[in-house]
Motif scaffolding. Structure first.
Motif, short mmCIF file in Angstrom:
data_model
loop_
_atom_site.label_atom_id
_atom_site.label_comp_id
_atom_site.label_asym_id
_atom_site.label_seq_id
_atom_site.Cartn_x
_atom_site.Cartn_y
_atom_site.Cartn_z
N PRO A 1 0.81 -1.22 0.00
CA PRO A 1 0.00 0.00 0.00
C PRO A 1 0.85 1.28 0.00
CG PRO A 1 0.00 -1.00 2.17
CD PRO A 1 0.80 -1.89 1.31
N MET A 2 2.16 1.14 -0.20
CA MET A 2 3.01 2.34 -0.25
C MET A 2 4.12 2.11 -1.29
SD MET A 2 4.41 0.08 2.07
CE MET A 2 3.62 0.26 3.62
N GLN B 1 8.50 5.06 0.61
CA GLN B 1 7.67 5.40 1.78
C GLN B 1 7.60 4.26 2.80
OE1 GLN B 1 6.50 8.50 1.80
NE2 GLN B 1 7.48 8.70 -0.22
N PRO C 1 7.74 2.34 5.92
CA PRO C 1 7.91 2.92 7.26
C PRO C 1 9.23 2.49 7.91
CG PRO C 1 5.75 1.91 7.04
CD PRO C 1 6.50 1.53 5.82
N GLN D 1 4.57 -0.37 12.08
CA GLN D 1 3.77 0.47 11.16
C GLN D 1 3.59 -0.23 9.82
OE1 GLN D 1 5.44 4.37 10.59
NE2 GLN D 1 5.18 4.86 12.75
N PHE D 2 4.69 -0.84 9.37
CA PHE D 2 4.60 -1.58 8.11
C PHE D 2 3.61 -2.74 8.24
CE2 PHE D 2 6.09 -5.41 5.82
CZ PHE D 2 5.83 -4.98 4.53
N ARG E 1 1.13 -3.10 10.31
CA ARG E 1 -0.26 -2.64 10.38
C ARG E 1 -0.77 -2.23 8.99
NH1 ARG E 1 1.01 -0.71 15.61
NH2 ARG E 1 1.72 1.28 14.79
N SER E 2 0.11 -1.63 8.22
CA SER E 2 -0.34 -1.15 6.91
C SER E 2 -0.67 -2.30 5.96
CB SER E 2 0.68 -0.19 6.29
OG SER E 2 1.80 -0.92 5.89
N SER F 1 -4.02 -4.07 8.01
CA SER F 1 -5.28 -3.38 8.29
C SER F 1 -6.22 -3.49 7.09
CB SER F 1 -5.02 -1.93 8.65
OG SER F 1 -4.34 -1.32 7.58
#
Ligand SMILES: Cc1cc2nc3c(=O)[nH]c(=O)nc-3n(C[C@H](O)[C@H](O)[C@H](O)COP(=O)(O)OP(=O)(O)OC[C@H]3O[C@@H](n4cnc5c(N)ncnc54)[C@H](O)[C@@H]3O)c2cc1C
Length: 620
Positions: free
Chosen positions: A243-244, A248, A250, A255-256, A258-259, A262
């Motif tokens: 998703p990035m 970008q 993280p 954080q990675f 979760r991204s 999620s």
């Protein structure tokens, strides 16, 4: 794990190729769905099958081809690969229709997009190649260790041997060379007029340098083949699905995680099945397949003593590791379905003794004998069929770490090899104290948890995650020694060495990784008492402590001098090389061995380049 499990939905999405099989009385789609023999009933006699095996031309009856075409049409597939003879392949080669499948760290047939791309493009006329690159058996840059010691060299040979056997079972073979891929592949491509070279995309400096050289060499050919490097299944999450953008990614792992987790969670692509028999044609006549280089041939340049060039697994090893896809799939099958160990992984994963406390998938993953996404889907299938709990999730969680370190290597480029790491902590003072380092490397620091783990690594090529965290913390935080030496020793000895995970974890252990919160200092005595209360692990690897009671096993230096003679062998065990944790004050190990402190900023791999360039490298 079924070699041809019926994952139709998967294949429809990812493959869409139909293979007609002429040596057995069935036809199999690439999704593993066999067309019923009663319907197809291909009259292949044993004689014909043998003839095709030995290279005599045999052409399948026309109706058979028509049937395959009909199937292909129905399934919207792109081509048909027919089992054929070596003579046919030779003809195809002359006509410039062959392609090369360059195996790198993807030594498997199952879930190998690179191989499937090659089969599709070459219509079965594929030259599968593996090169033992002498540079991978050279010396490390800083400490000059053999990059690959005997345990991994043997494991790698087994992987290649297994791949060759599996390709032979499909009617093809594996071309093996001991040489630089950029030279070997260019020569083969020229000789067989290949239109494409397919390979998996790598991200670290040495690997991308080979890619660049190969591209440059091939561009000089009269008819340059196309070099097609694809991300394939090197990570669990496909790079294109993140998703990035990679820039970008993280800095912080959670954080990675979760991204990608999620909702809507990133979907892990479904694994491809292995090609069916007949999907690959026999190799052209006269092509020398090449023998696997011996252990001596691989290691003599860096390991002078002949006895050190052979590897005999220690009976205390956690597993009797065997390289190759066959053993990898068997291990997955065992850890999930046969033993149900996966269902208690979270409780056992910090263990250090025996085969079952953790999956031990790492060595096979590092060589690409099994893909992480294949394991992911197998765990999901286990969750659906048996149980889904914290443990089954936690194994996936660890695989996300694996992805993260590879992606971090892609994002940070050569910074993962710098002393200051991706965080560029150039002010840290590091020691290059050979004597203290040798105490650590050989398992003679006087701290049993560290020593037992280092001896296990040296004897078996494996160390648990708990052990790795502790010995890395001890080297970097207690001894304050240049972390790259530690990383290089791991690189040399580990069966599962993976450049991204190794250097990624070492930068974290040294406190120079991206995430400042990962800068942890372990108290190795406390850790030992928590994770090996009875001292079973220490006793397994440290015969000097065999008689020492559990109370003192992790602090043998606390036994009063007057009492020491009561314990057989204890006088052979070294006194601690450091006094206290965290202060880095040296005793035995530091004596006379102190070198001037060095600062970060020195690069590990590759030629000197401005930092800005390193960050941009490698491009994908
Ligand atoms: C200093 C240091 C160096 C390391 N070097 C390597 C290396 O060269 N190659 C390697 O594969 N792992 C490395 N690791 C990570 C980890 O220790 C091993 O992957 C793990 O111990 C292998 O055992 P297992 O397969 O039973 O792991 P399990 O606990 O069963 O985990 C399953 C899988 O998840 C992945 N994984 C687990 N932990 C990590 C982690 N911290 N980082 C990345 N992936 C992880 C591995 O692919 C592993 O096979 C290193 C860790 C440290 C602290």
């Amino acid at each position: 794990m079924q070699p041809f499990g019926g994952r139709r939905d998967v294949a429809r999405k990812t493959c869409g190729v139909v293979y007609a099989q002429t040596s057995v009385a069935t036809m199999r789609m690439c999704d593993g769905a066999a067309i019923r023999p009663a319907f197809v009933s291909i009259p292949v006699t044993a004689r014909k099958a043998r003839a095709s095996q030995f290279g005599a031309p045999w052409y399948p009856p026309r109706w058979q081809i028509q049937l395959a075409v009909a199937c292909a049409y129905r399934r919207s597939s792109s081509h048909i690969a027919m089992a054929a003879s070596a003579a046919q392949t030779s003809k195809a080669a002359v006509a410039g229709k062959c392609v090369i499948a360059w195996f790198r760290a993807d030594l498997r047939l199952r879930d190998n997009p690179m191989l499937m791309d090659a089969i599709r493009a070459g219509q079965g006329c594929v030259l599968p190649v593996y090169c033992f690159d002498p540079r991978c058996f050279g010396l490390t840059d800083e400490a000059k260790f053999p990059k690959c010691a005997a345990p991994r060299a043997q494991f790698l040979r087994e992987c290649v041997e297994d791949l060759r056997n599996n390709l032979r079972a499909l009617g093809s073979d594996l071309i093996v060379r001991h040489g630089h891929p950029e030279v070997v592949l260019t020569q083969l491509a020229e000789q067989y007029q290949c239109s494409h070279v397919f390979g998996s995309k790598e991200v670290a400096w040495e690997e991308t340098r080979v890619e660049k050289k190969l591209r440059a060499n091939m561009s000089k050919l009269e008819k340059p083949p196309k070099l097609s490097l694809t991300w394939g299944a090197v990570t669990m999450y496909h790079l294109d699905d993140l998703p990035m953008d990679i820039d970008q990614l993280p800095d912080v792992f959670s954080q990675f995680r979760r991204s990608v987790e999620s909702r809507p969670a990133v979907e892990v692509r479904a694994p491809l099945l292995a090609p069916a028999k007949g999907a690959l044609r026999p190799l052209p006549e006269g092509l020398e397949i090449g023998a696997l280089p011996s252990m001596d041939e691989l290691l003599e340049a860096t390991i002078p003593e002949a006895s050190q060039r052979q590897f005999q697994q220690d009976s205390r090893a956690v597993l009797s590791f065997r390289g190759g896809e066959t053993a990898a799939l068997a291990r997955v099958q065992y850890y999930l379905w046969e033993s149900d160990c996966v269902a208690k992984y979270k409780e056992t994963r910090n263990g250090m003794v025996g085969g079952d406390y953790s999956s031990k998938f790492s060595a096979w993953l590092a060589h690409g004998c099994v893909s992480a996404r294949d394991i992911y889907h197998e765990i999901k299938s286990y969750e659906r069929t048996r149980v889904a709990n914290d443990s089954t999730y936690w194994l996936i969680f660890e695989l996300i770490w694996r992805d993260y370190f590879r992606l971090l290597a892609l994002r940070c480029g050569n910074d993962i090899f710098f002393l200051g790491g991706p965080r560029r902590r150039d002010k840290i003072q590091w020691k290059q104290d050979r004597k203290a380092f040798e105490a650590w490397r050989t398992g003679n620091t006087g701290y049993p948890l560290v020593d037992a783990n280092m001896r296990e690594l040296n004897q078996t090529g494996f160390m648990s995650n708990r052990g790795r965290q502790n010995v890395a913390s001890f080297l970097t935080k207690d001894l304050r020694i240049d972390w790259r030496w530690g990383a290089e020793w791991f690189e040399s000895m580990l069966l599962d060495h993976d450049v991204h995970s190794n250097y990624g974890n070492w930068t974290y252990a040294a406190g120079v990784g991206m995430d400042p919160r990962e800068d942890r200092h372990f108290n190795v005595v406390k850790q030992a008492k928590t994770y090996d209360e009875t001292g079973e692990y220490a006793k397994l690897w440290l015969p000097e402590l065999a008689d020492v009671p559990a109370e003192f096993i992790y602090e043998p230096y606390k036994i009063p001098a007057s009492e020491r003679s009561r314990f057989n062998g204890l006088d052979q065990y070294p006194r601690p090389v450091v006094n206290t944790f965290g202060k880095g004050s040296f005793q035995a190990g530091g004596q006379g061995g102190r070198q001037p402190d060095i600062q970060s900023g020195k690069k590990h791999r590759g030629p000197s380049k401005p930092r800005a360039n390193a960050r941009r490298e490698p491009k994908y």
